[in-house]
Motif scaffolding. Structure first.
Motif, PDB file in Angstrom:
ATOM      1  N   PRO A 312     -22.676   3.568  -6.945  1.00 22.93           N
ATOM      2  CA  PRO A 312     -22.608   3.795  -8.455  1.00 22.93           C
ATOM      3  C   PRO A 312     -21.760   5.735  -8.598  1.00 22.93           C
ATOM      4  CG  PRO A 312     -24.642   3.787  -8.497  1.00 22.93           C
ATOM      5  CD  PRO A 312     -24.493   3.170  -7.568  1.00 22.93           C
ATOM      6  N   CYS A 313     -20.979   6.185  -9.049  1.00 20.00           N
ATOM      7  CA  CYS A 313     -19.535   7.277  -8.690  1.00 20.00           C
ATOM      8  C   CYS A 313     -19.592   8.129  -9.862  1.00 20.00           C
ATOM      9  CB  CYS A 313     -17.999   6.905  -8.268  1.00 20.00           C
ATOM     10  SG  CYS A 313     -18.237   5.939  -7.060  1.00 20.00           S
ATOM     11  N   ILE A 314     -18.851   9.076  -9.429  1.00 20.54           N
ATOM     12  CA  ILE A 314     -19.021  10.618 -10.380  1.00 20.54           C
ATOM     13  C   ILE A 314     -18.221  11.095  -9.777  1.00 20.54           C
ATOM     14  CG2 ILE A 314     -19.987  12.592 -11.644  1.00 20.54           C
ATOM     15  CD1 ILE A 314     -23.031  11.810 -10.997  1.00 20.54           C
ATOM     16  N   GLY A 315     -16.410  11.218 -11.325  1.00 25.41           N
ATOM     17  CA  GLY A 315     -15.787  11.713 -10.569  1.00 25.41           C
ATOM     18  C   GLY A 315     -15.438  13.081 -11.870  1.00 25.41           C
ATOM     19  N   SER A 316     -14.515  14.402 -11.282  1.00 24.26           N
ATOM     20  CA  SER A 316     -13.920  14.864 -12.330  1.00 24.26           C
ATOM     21  C   SER A 316     -12.640  14.377 -13.087  1.00 24.26           C
ATOM     22  CB  SER A 316     -13.141  16.455 -11.114  1.00 24.26           C
ATOM     23  OG  SER A 316     -11.888  15.591 -10.335  1.00 24.26           O
ATOM     24  N   ASP A 317     -11.972  14.816 -14.383  1.00 21.16           N
ATOM     25  CA  ASP A 317     -10.975  14.114 -14.691  1.00 21.16           C
ATOM     26  C   ASP A 317      -9.198  14.314 -14.179  1.00 21.16           C
ATOM     27  OD1 ASP A 317     -10.919  16.280 -15.499  1.00 21.16           O
ATOM     28  OD2 ASP A 317     -11.092  16.523 -17.972  1.00 21.16           O
ATOM     29  N   VAL A 318      -9.638  14.199 -12.858  1.00 14.12           N
ATOM     30  CA  VAL A 318      -8.645  14.104 -12.685  1.00 14.12           C
ATOM     31  C   VAL A 318      -7.274  13.287 -12.427  1.00 14.12           C
ATOM     32  CG1 VAL A 318      -9.194  14.612  -9.401  1.00 14.12           C
ATOM     33  CG2 VAL A 318      -6.902  16.369 -11.101  1.00 14.12           C
ATOM     34  N   ALA A 319      -6.410  13.561 -12.850  1.00 16.45           N
ATOM     35  CA  ALA A 319      -5.243  12.107 -12.118  1.00 16.45           C
ATOM     36  C   ALA A 319      -5.937  10.796 -11.924  1.00 16.45           C
ATOM     37  CB  ALA A 319      -5.169  12.628 -10.733  1.00 16.45           C
ATOM     38  N   GLY A 320      -5.754   9.819 -10.911  1.00 18.32           N
ATOM     39  CA  GLY A 320      -6.250   9.125 -11.425  1.00 18.32           C
ATOM     40  C   GLY A 320      -7.379   8.370 -11.761  1.00 18.32           C
ATOM     41  N   VAL A 330     -17.343  10.716 -15.931  1.00 17.32           N
ATOM     42  CA  VAL A 330     -16.828  11.254 -15.924  1.00 17.32           C
ATOM     43  C   VAL A 330     -16.634  12.886 -16.366  1.00 17.32           C
ATOM     44  CG1 VAL A 330     -13.810  11.838 -15.916  1.00 17.32           C
ATOM     45  CG2 VAL A 330     -15.075   9.568 -15.591  1.00 17.32           C
ATOM     46  N   PHE A 331     -16.277  14.283 -15.173  1.00 19.67           N
ATOM     47  CA  PHE A 331     -16.659  15.836 -15.963  1.00 19.67           C
ATOM     48  C   PHE A 331     -15.512  16.020 -16.083  1.00 19.67           C
ATOM     49  CE2 PHE A 331     -17.709  15.928 -11.243  1.00 19.67           C
ATOM     50  CZ  PHE A 331     -16.252  17.410 -11.488  1.00 19.67           C
ATOM     51  N   GLU A 340     -21.299  20.958 -15.515  1.00 17.68           N
ATOM     52  CA  GLU A 340     -20.630  19.494 -16.113  1.00 17.68           C
ATOM     53  C   GLU A 340     -21.652  18.644 -15.106  1.00 17.68           C
ATOM     54  OE1 GLU A 340     -18.627  17.989 -18.961  1.00 17.68           O
ATOM     55  OE2 GLU A 340     -19.359  19.817 -19.535  1.00 17.68           O
ATOM     56  N   ILE A 341     -21.975  18.371 -13.829  1.00 22.25           N
ATOM     57  CA  ILE A 341     -22.166  18.032 -12.652  1.00 22.25           C
ATOM     58  C   ILE A 341     -23.970  17.761 -12.970  1.00 22.25           C
ATOM     59  CG2 ILE A 341     -22.114  17.473 -10.398  1.00 22.25           C
ATOM     60  CD1 ILE A 341     -19.882  19.565  -9.886  1.00 22.25           C
ATOM     61  N   SER A 342     -24.135  18.870 -13.501  1.00 24.33           N
ATOM     62  CA  SER A 342     -25.536  19.085 -13.239  1.00 24.33           C
ATOM     63  C   SER A 342     -26.553  17.878 -14.321  1.00 24.33           C
ATOM     64  CB  SER A 342     -26.169  20.692 -14.193  1.00 24.33           C
ATOM     65  OG  SER A 342     -25.620  21.715 -12.870  1.00 24.33           O
ATOM     66  N   LYS A 343     -25.855  18.068 -15.455  1.00 24.23           N
ATOM     67  CA  LYS A 343     -25.804  17.383 -16.638  1.00 24.23           C
ATOM     68  C   LYS A 343     -26.072  15.558 -16.629  1.00 24.23           C
ATOM     69  CE  LYS A 343     -22.819  19.496 -20.090  1.00 24.23           C
ATOM     70  NZ  LYS A 343     -22.691  19.657 -21.326  1.00 24.23           N
ATOM     71  N   LEU A 344     -24.635  15.169 -15.822  1.00 23.07           N
ATOM     72  CA  LEU A 344     -23.993  14.332 -15.024  1.00 23.07           C
ATOM     73  C   LEU A 344     -26.087  13.781 -13.925  1.00 23.07           C
ATOM     74  CD1 LEU A 344     -21.066  13.703 -14.951  1.00 23.07           C
ATOM     75  CD2 LEU A 344     -22.626  13.521 -16.890  1.00 23.07           C
ATOM     76  N   LEU A 345     -25.729  14.647 -13.121  1.00 26.22           N
ATOM     77  CA  LEU A 345     -26.794  14.294 -12.800  1.00 26.22           C
ATOM     78  C   LEU A 345     -28.086  13.823 -13.318  1.00 26.22           C
ATOM     79  CD1 LEU A 345     -25.826  16.194  -9.714  1.00 26.22           C
ATOM     80  CD2 LEU A 345     -25.816  14.315  -9.705  1.00 26.22           C
ATOM     81  N   LYS A 346     -28.952  15.363 -13.975  1.00 22.30           N
ATOM     82  CA  LYS A 346     -30.322  14.901 -14.858  1.00 22.30           C
ATOM     83  C   LYS A 346     -30.288  13.817 -15.537  1.00 22.30           C
ATOM     84  CE  LYS A 346     -29.810  19.386 -16.676  1.00 22.30           C
ATOM     85  NZ  LYS A 346     -30.746  20.205 -17.293  1.00 22.30           N
ATOM     86  N   LYS A 347     -29.496  13.441 -16.304  1.00 19.74           N
ATOM     87  CA  LYS A 347     -29.054  11.513 -16.412  1.00 19.74           C
ATOM     88  C   LYS A 347     -29.571  11.138 -15.431  1.00 19.74           C
ATOM     89  CE  LYS A 347     -26.715  13.285 -20.597  1.00 19.74           C
ATOM     90  NZ  LYS A 347     -25.309  13.053 -21.737  1.00 19.74           N
ATOM     91  N   ILE A 348     -29.470  10.156 -14.141  1.00 18.80           N
ATOM     92  CA  ILE A 348     -29.422   9.312 -13.809  1.00 18.80           C
ATOM     93  C   ILE A 348     -30.643   8.750 -13.719  1.00 18.80           C
ATOM     94  CG2 ILE A 348     -29.291   8.803 -11.638  1.00 18.80           C
ATOM     95  CD1 ILE A 348     -27.929  10.696 -10.488  1.00 18.80           C
ATOM     96  N   SER A 349     -30.422   7.695 -14.060  1.00 18.83           N
ATOM     97  CA  SER A 349     -31.899   6.511 -13.893  1.00 18.83           C
ATOM     98  C   SER A 349     -31.636   5.118 -13.096  1.00 18.83           C
ATOM     99  CB  SER A 349     -32.332   6.316 -15.453  1.00 18.83           C
ATOM    100  OG  SER A 349     -31.515   5.196 -16.211  1.00 18.83           O
TER     101      SER A 349
END
Length: 391
Positions: A312-320, A330-331, A340-349
Motif C-alpha cells: 500500500p502506498c501514500i503519496g503527494s499530488d505532485v507530477a505523476g 494522495v495528499f 494531511e499525512i496524519s489524517k491518512l495514517l489515522k485511517k489505516i485499517s
C-alpha cells in the motif's frame, strides 16, 4: 553507432570502477547496448577511497565509459565553464547519438552545444524543472523560472522525447517532435506469491506499522520531514504505533534534527544507502506502507516498485504520482502536509490495506519491464534512422 549519455547525477569512482545510485550497469546493458555499440557517459564525478561495492550501484562495465574530467560542480556553473563546455563538445563530436536526461544543467548545456552543430539529440524527461528548483531554497526560486522556460523551449523543439509520465510532463512540456512515454522502472514479471504474501502480512499486522521512503536524505524536496512532523503530531494525540524507515544516501543530520525537534527519535530509522536489488527485499519484508511525500518528482520509480509487490502506498499530488495511486491515498502538497499525512495514517485499517495491496499490484502490471523495453527499442531505432538520414 556510439552513444553519449548525459545527466547531472553524482557518480563516484573507486579503483577504476564507477558507481552511481539508480544507474546500475544493467541499465546500460539492457536498455541501450542492444541498440548502440558503445556508451560514453557524462555525469558529475569524483574519486573516492571508500569501497562502494554493496553500498551503491556499480555503473561501469564492458562498453560503458565515463568521462571523469567533468568532475563535480555546482549546477549553474556549467553555463559559464569553458572547461566543461569543451569536454561536452568533444564528446558530442566523437559520438553518433546523444541522449540527454532532463531536468539537468549538464543536459541543457549539452543540448545547446548540439544545436550549434545541428547534432540530432533525444531528451529523456524525468522531472519538472519548475518543481525541482522552486522547492530547492532561495537560489532555486531565482533559477526556477529561467530553467522552466529553457526546458520548455528545448523539449518543444527536440526531435525525440521520452517522457516518464503518461500525462503530467506532456502537458507541462509539450513537444513537436516524436515522443512516447516510458517509465524508468524495472519490474520483472510480477509474482502472485508476492501479493499473497502481502495479504498474509497484513492479516498478521499487530500494533506496529512500518512506513518507508526511499530517496536521498539530504534533498529537502523529497519531503521526509513532513512524515517526521506528522509522527510528532500523532504522538501528541496518543498514536505511537508508527515506525518510519528512511532509505537513501546523503547527509542524515537534517532529518535527525527534525526527529529530535518533533520528539520521535525512537520512531525513526535512517538506513543509509542500499544497492537497488536490496531495495526490493526491504519493501517486501519490512514495510507495511510505502510513502512518497515529495514536492518534486517525475514518475517515482520507487512507488511503482512498491506497488508491484502489493505494498500500500501514500503519496503527494505532485507530477505523476496521482497517475499511480488511489486518490484517497494522495495528499495535497498545497495544504498543511504534515496534517494531511496524519489524517491518512489515522485511517489505516487492515481491510483498507488489503484493498490497496490488490489495487496497487494490478496497476503495476501496466509497467511490465519487457513491454517498456520494447517501446524503448522502437523509439531508439527511429532515432538512429533519423541520424542516418541527417548525415
Amino acid at each position: 553507432m556510439n552513444l553519449m549519455f548525459v545527466h547531472d547525477v553524482r557518480s563516484e569512482t573507486y579503483n577504476e570502477e564507477t558507481f552511481a545510485r539508480s544507474y546500475g550497469y544493467k541499465i546500460w546493458e539492457e536498455r541501450y547496448l542492444p541498440v548502440f555499440n558503445k556508451i560514453n557517459v557524462c555525469f558529475r564525478n569524483k574519486d573516492t577511497n571508500v569501497d562502494l561495492n554493496g553500498i551503491s550501484d556499480k555503473s561501469s562495465g564492458p562498453k560503458v565509459f565515463f568521462d571523469k574530467r567533468i568532475g563535480m560542480f555546482k549546477g549553474p556553473d556549467v553555463f559559464f565553464s569553458r572547461r566543461i563546455k569543451n569536454i561536452l563538445r568533444e564528446n558530442i563530436r566523437n559520438n553518433d547519438a546523444v541522449i540527454v536526461r532532463l531536468d539537468s544543467f549538464l543536459g541543457l548545456q549539452t543540448i545547446s552545444e548540439c544545436r550549434k552543430i545541428n547534432k540530432p539529440y533525444m531528451i529523456e524527461l524525468v522531472g519538472c524543472a519548475w518543481d525541482s528548483f522552486w522547492n530547492h531554497g532561495f537560489l532555486g526560486k531565482i533559477l526556477a523560472p529561467y530553467l522552466f522556460l529553457k526546458t520548455k523551449i528545448e523539449v518543444k523543439r527536440a526531435p525525440f522525447v521520452v517522457y516518464v509520465t503518461r500525462e503530467f510532463l506532456q502537458k507541462r512540456y509539450p513537444t513537436k517532435g516524436i515522443s512516447t512515454n516510458i517509465s524508468n522502472v524495472k519490474i520483472s514479471k510480477q509474482k502472485e506469491s508476492d501479493l499473497n504474501g502481502r495479504i498474509e502480512k497484513i492479516s498478521r499486522l499487530g500494533n506496529k506499522i512500518i512506513l518507508g521512503t526511499a530517496a536521498n536524505v539530504d534533498v529537502k524536496y523529497k519531503g521526509q520531514k513532513f512524515v517526521i512532523e506528522a509522527l510528532g503530531r500523532l504522538k501528541k494525540q496518543g498514536y505511537t504505533q508508527f515506525e518510519y524507515q528512511i532509505l537513501g544516501p546523503g547527509d542524515q543530520r537534517y532529518l535527525l534534527d527534525m526527529a529530535r525537534k518533533f520528539g520521535v527519535e525512537n520512531q525513526i530509522k535512517l538506513l543509509g544507502s542500499y544497492p537497488h536489488e536490496k531495495v526490493f527485499e526491504w519493501m517486501r519484508n519490512e514495510l507495511d506502507v510505502y510513502i512518497q511525500p515529495s514536492l518534486q518528482e517525475g514518475l517515482p520509480r520507487a512507488v511503482i516498485e512498491a506497488m508491484s509487490l502489493g505494498v500500500p502506498c501514500i503519496g503527494s499530488d505532485v507530477a505523476g504520482i496521482p497517475e499511480l495511486l488511489d486518490k484517497k491515498w494522495v495528499f495535497s502538497r498545497k495544504k498543511d502536509k504534515a496534517n494531511e499525512i496524519s489524517k491518512l495514517l489515522k485511517k489505516i485499517s487492515k481491510e483498507e490495506l488489503k484493498v490497496q495491496a490488490i489495487r496497487n499490484f494490478k496497476t503495476a502490471e501496466e509497467y511490465d519491464y519487457n513491454f517498456l523495453l520494447d517501446k524503448r527499442f522502437k523509439i531508439l531505432e527511429k532515432y538512429k534512422d533519423f541520424i542516418r538520414r541527417e548525415k
